[in-house]
Design a protein around this motif. Sequence first.
Motif, PDB file in Angstrom:
ATOM      1  N   THR A  78       0.842  -1.196   0.000  1.00 30.41           N
ATOM      2  CA  THR A  78       0.000   0.000   0.000  1.00 30.41           C
ATOM      3  C   THR A  78       0.873   1.240   0.000  1.00 30.41           C
ATOM      4  O   THR A  78       1.784   1.362   0.834  1.00 30.41           O
ATOM      5  CB  THR A  78      -0.929   0.013   1.227  1.00 30.41           C
ATOM      6  OG1 THR A  78      -1.713  -1.189   1.239  1.00 30.41           O
ATOM      7  CG2 THR A  78      -1.859   1.222   1.191  1.00 30.41           C
ATOM      8  N   ASP A  79       0.614   2.176  -0.932  1.00 31.75           N
ATOM      9  CA  ASP A  79       1.441   3.381  -1.026  1.00 31.75           C
ATOM     10  C   ASP A  79       0.960   4.465  -0.070  1.00 31.75           C
ATOM     11  O   ASP A  79       0.027   4.249   0.734  1.00 31.75           O
ATOM     12  CB  ASP A  79       1.485   3.895  -2.472  1.00 31.75           C
ATOM     13  CG  ASP A  79       0.112   4.350  -2.981  1.00 31.75           C
ATOM     14  OD1 ASP A  79      -0.807   4.535  -2.155  1.00 31.75           O
ATOM     15  OD2 ASP A  79      -0.046   4.519  -4.205  1.00 31.75           O
ATOM     16  N   SER A  80       1.579   5.644  -0.126  1.00 32.83           N
ATOM     17  CA  SER A  80       1.282   6.749   0.791  1.00 32.83           C
ATOM     18  C   SER A  80      -0.120   7.315   0.594  1.00 32.83           C
ATOM     19  O   SER A  80      -0.655   7.994   1.468  1.00 32.83           O
ATOM     20  CB  SER A  80       2.313   7.871   0.615  1.00 32.83           C
ATOM     21  OG  SER A  80       2.319   8.319  -0.728  1.00 32.83           O
ATOM     22  N   GLU A  81      -0.745   7.039  -0.543  1.00 31.68           N
ATOM     23  CA  GLU A  81      -2.109   7.494  -0.807  1.00 31.68           C
ATOM     24  C   GLU A  81      -3.137   6.421  -0.498  1.00 31.68           C
ATOM     25  O   GLU A  81      -4.296   6.501  -0.907  1.00 31.68           O
ATOM     26  CB  GLU A  81      -2.232   7.947  -2.266  1.00 31.68           C
ATOM     27  CG  GLU A  81      -1.335   9.141  -2.599  1.00 31.68           C
ATOM     28  CD  GLU A  81      -1.464   9.575  -4.046  1.00 31.68           C
ATOM     29  OE1 GLU A  81      -2.222   8.893  -4.807  1.00 31.68           O
ATOM     30  OE2 GLU A  81      -0.839  10.571  -4.428  1.00 31.68           O
ATOM     31  N   ASN A  82      -2.682   5.366   0.210  1.00 33.17           N
ATOM     32  CA  ASN A  82      -3.537   4.257   0.641  1.00 33.17           C
ATOM     33  C   ASN A  82      -4.098   3.460  -0.538  1.00 33.17           C
ATOM     34  O   ASN A  82      -5.188   2.890  -0.457  1.00 33.17           O
ATOM     35  CB  ASN A  82      -4.676   4.776   1.527  1.00 33.17           C
ATOM     36  CG  ASN A  82      -5.208   3.703   2.469  1.00 33.17           C
ATOM     37  OD1 ASN A  82      -4.450   2.839   2.923  1.00 33.17           O
ATOM     38  ND2 ASN A  82      -6.491   3.752   2.773  1.00 33.17           N
ATOM     39  N   ILE A  83      -3.329   3.414  -1.623  1.00 36.44           N
ATOM     40  CA  ILE A  83      -3.692   2.605  -2.787  1.00 36.44           C
ATOM     41  C   ILE A  83      -2.858   1.328  -2.762  1.00 36.44           C
ATOM     42  O   ILE A  83      -1.640   1.361  -2.585  1.00 36.44           O
ATOM     43  CB  ILE A  83      -3.451   3.368  -4.095  1.00 36.44           C
ATOM     44  CG1 ILE A  83      -4.307   4.651  -4.132  1.00 36.44           C
ATOM     45  CG2 ILE A  83      -3.775   2.495  -5.300  1.00 36.44           C
ATOM     46  CD1 ILE A  83      -4.033   5.519  -5.337  1.00 36.44           C
TER      47      ILE A  83
END
Length: 228
Positions: A78-83
Amino acid sequence: MTKRGILILLAIIIAISGGIVLASAEDYTLFIDTSQNVLKNVPVKTDVKLIGNNAPAYQNVRIKVDVSGPGTPKLMATDSENIEWDIAQIGYWGPPEGFAVGGTFTNTTPVTATFPESGLYEIELSLINVTDGKTITSSKESIYVYKDQQELDDVLAGQNKVNNIVGNTSNIANSTNITNTNSQVNTNVVENLPQTGTSIGEYMTYAGIIVSICLVGYFITRNYRIKS
């Protein structure tokens, strides 16, 4: 092999050894934690770690992901944008333009891994400089995925048997060493205690000498009286 061939072989060995030393002194370390037991189709949480140790700065890097094995696993991060991304499917981690790294740091990325088939997998992670496409550092980890819990239990039971055999062999060897040590101690036992003072035999010898002296004196005195 000729003398020239031997020299060439030595040069190659030295070159390879030098390369190994340089590679071990990397400023960046990248790896995935593979210390857990993994079962087929059972999600397991792990970490991808990127560590810098006084590392040179790069403005545009990302992590390339290559997976080989009996199936294509899901490596969900999961990336910093919660994707959430399947980094095994897309083949990399990080934005297309890359991200900045440098200095001393530890970046930990949680990953949920699911392997669709049992067998041996290899996961290679490479830190790539997006600007010129060069590899900064890389690592390859092997993961064995068990078919089910029964297979894992059988493997662990086999390992326990091996460990027990090794332990028993070690105990027998230690017992043998103790026995040998005791045998050496027994062979050094003093059978005759050292004597102190005058022995009975010496007293008998002294007594015999004194009696002889007395007898000689007696006969000398007796002869002297007869002659007188």
